[in-house]
Design an enzyme around this catalytic site. Structure first.
Site, PDB file in Angstrom:
ATOM      1  N   CYS A   1       0.842  -1.206   0.000  1.00 51.81           N
ATOM      2  CA  CYS A   1       0.000   0.000   0.000  1.00 51.81           C
ATOM      3  C   CYS A   1       0.875   1.253   0.000  1.00 51.81           C
ATOM      4  CB  CYS A   1      -0.905   0.012   1.226  1.00 51.81           C
ATOM      5  SG  CYS A   1      -2.150  -1.286   1.242  1.00 51.81           S
ATOM      6  N   ASN A   2       1.867   1.275   0.874  1.00 52.32           N
ATOM      7  CA  ASN A   2       2.754   2.427   0.942  1.00 52.32           C
ATOM      8  C   ASN A   2       3.576   2.575  -0.331  1.00 52.32           C
ATOM      9  OD1 ASN A   2       4.456   4.546   2.424  1.00 52.32           O
ATOM     10  ND2 ASN A   2       5.968   3.027   1.814  1.00 52.32           N
TER      11      ASN A   2
END
Length: 209
Positions: free
Chosen positions: A148-149
């Site tokens: 996600c990051n």
């Protein structure tokens, strides 16, 4: 008669399964948002991304091909009780395996790149949109250490270079009192806020010409 607002292109992404999450609600939410008819003048496209480290690496090339005005990325944070507006993507990742059981090749996402890249959207306005839809929501400093990051970092960098809007939203697992339907409606409110931000920017840019 004055012309109406220009069409807005929006890419909405969710993720597929990953270790520990065989059913990822971000996929259902992305598809549901793209099917919504509540956004006249907007072209919405959804894509459920494989939860692979290489997905994030390849994402800027896709954005450059499609050039959406707005990128809304949705991911699952199963341990969080809130919907989280991720203000920052950071130039680092963890060592967790992806859905293909591969680990990242290195801990730094972009050697020589900035330590963090902020979202180009106005996060406080998005937080207010979510809370106005009566779901628990908060601002989050960054998008964590997983894929996600990595996706947020690269999308935020692309959006900043191209003058577009990009935001990553983490959602919790559905639970009593916070259903998928409630989260979808809240994300619709957030999308309306994003479209308003995009159109305000377009008006300001036109006024400067």
């Amino acid at each position: 008669m004055a012309p109406g607002p220009a069409p807005v292109s929006i890419l909405i992404t969710g993720f597929g399964r990953f270790p520990g999450a065989p059913d990822n609600p971000s996929a259902s939410l992305a598809r549901a948002l793209a099917r919504s008819r509540r956004f006249p003048g907007a072209h919405l496209t959804a894509d459920v991304l494989p939860t692979l480290w290489r997905t994030a690496e390849d994402f800027p090339a896709r954005l450059e091909r499609e050039r959406p005005d707005i990128v809304l990325m949705i991911g699952l944070a199963a341990r969080r009780p809130h919907l989280c507006v991720e203000r920052l993507g950071r130039n680092g990742g963890g060592v967790f395996p992806d859905a293909g059981r591969r680990r990242p090749a290195r801990r730094v996402l972009a050697p020589g790149g900035p330590a963090g890249i902020a979202s180009t959207a106005e996060p406080v306005a998005l937080l207010h949109a979510l809370r106005g839809a009566r779901v628990p929501a908060r601002l989050s400093r960054d998008a964590g250490r997983y894929i996600c990051n990595a996706l947020a970092y690269r999308a935020y960098g692309w959006a900043r270079a191209q003058g577009r809007l990009a935001i990553f939203i983490h959602v919790p697992l559905p639970r009593p009192g916070l259903s998928l339907t409630q989260m979808r409606r809240a994300l619709e409110a957030l999308l309306r806020a994003l479209i308003a931000q995009h159109r305000a920017r377009a008006l300001m840019a036109a006024a400067r010409r």
